[in-house]
Design a protein around this motif. Sequence first.
Motif, short mmCIF file in Angstrom:
data_model
loop_
_atom_site.label_atom_id
_atom_site.label_comp_id
_atom_site.label_asym_id
_atom_site.label_seq_id
_atom_site.Cartn_x
_atom_site.Cartn_y
_atom_site.Cartn_z
N THR A 147 41.50 40.51 37.30
CA THR A 147 40.16 40.68 37.89
C THR A 147 40.23 40.82 39.41
OG1 THR A 147 39.97 38.25 37.82
CG2 THR A 147 38.89 39.50 36.05
N VAL A 148 41.22 40.16 40.03
CA VAL A 148 41.38 40.31 41.47
C VAL A 148 41.88 41.71 41.80
CG1 VAL A 148 42.63 39.46 43.50
CG2 VAL A 148 41.75 37.84 41.80
N ARG A 149 42.80 42.23 40.98
CA ARG A 149 43.25 43.61 41.19
C ARG A 149 42.10 44.60 41.01
NH1 ARG A 149 48.71 44.28 41.49
NH2 ARG A 149 50.00 42.46 40.97
N ALA A 150 41.23 44.32 40.05
CA ALA A 150 40.07 45.18 39.85
C ALA A 150 39.13 45.11 41.05
CB ALA A 150 39.33 44.76 38.57
N LEU A 151 39.01 43.92 41.65
CA LEU A 151 38.18 43.77 42.85
C LEU A 151 38.75 44.60 44.00
CD1 LEU A 151 35.90 42.40 44.45
CD2 LEU A 151 37.46 40.46 44.82
N LEU A 152 40.07 44.58 44.17
CA LEU A 152 40.69 45.39 45.22
C LEU A 152 40.38 46.87 45.01
CD1 LEU A 152 44.22 43.75 45.58
CD2 LEU A 152 42.47 43.88 47.35
N ASP A 153 40.47 47.32 43.79
CA ASP A 153 40.17 48.72 43.50
C ASP A 153 38.70 49.04 43.75
OD1 ASP A 153 42.79 49.19 42.80
OD2 ASP A 153 42.46 48.85 40.66
#
Length: 283
Positions: free
Chosen positions: A110-116
């Motif tokens: 979910t953090v990687r998705a936030l970065l994207d």
Amino acid sequence: MDGELGAFLRSRREATPPARVGLPGGARRRTPGLRRAELATLAQVSVEYLTRLEQGRDTRPSPEILAALADALRLDDADREHLRQLASVNHNRQLCAGWRPSVSRTVRPTVRALLDAVRDTPAYVVNQLADVLAWNDPFDRLARPLGMLDGARPNLTWYVLTDERARDAFDDWAGVADHQIAELHRLRRGDPATDAFAERLARTVGAPFTDRWQRRPVAAPGAGERELRHPEVGALRLAYETLELADAAHQWLVVHLPADAATAARLDRLLDRRPGRLRAVTG
């Protein structure tokens, strides 16, 4: 963290000029800081007791004594909080038997998705060692030409202190180095991995690291501005915000925004987007 409370107090005593606390300097001083007897008088404790504290032979001073020492040294809020944490570690050691902090290098999906999702501005995630764990495409375009993302495990502190390109990238290189080391020290918290990393830096870098590390800096603001010289678009003035991630083991999300209109225009060019997509936060 054995002996760290005493070492921290000594570092602040030796860094406090007499004039700051209303004492004459004098030409015959061996160090620019306070003598142990002077601090003891100001804090109304005995020289013998202060010696025991600084040498790590007494690790559980009362809150009243800590407050008196902090007042006598004119410590700022960051130093007072760090002193409180050091004292808390010693007072509660029995509650933490066998516990050791760990260095996390796994970023939640979910953090990687936030970065994207933060697709218009450079953003990345770091841990307490300043390992860059994940980042978005705008940060890649910003940082990779500077060499920040070289290697299998990029680390911002290692880059700033060991890579000659960092001195070209940051006009205020010394200030950036101070910030990185202060953050590393502030987040140390008895972590053996941090101490091992500090030893590697000491062997590799020498005095530019050890001189700063021995001062035990802890005031590293989580928000501010930084000037950067980029090889493709020139001077950039970036505002940064640091957000601690919930339920993550010592991980932070750092976001950069243009601090003026010229930087906003240059970021537009760097990121191949139409002008005005990202507005400056000031100016």
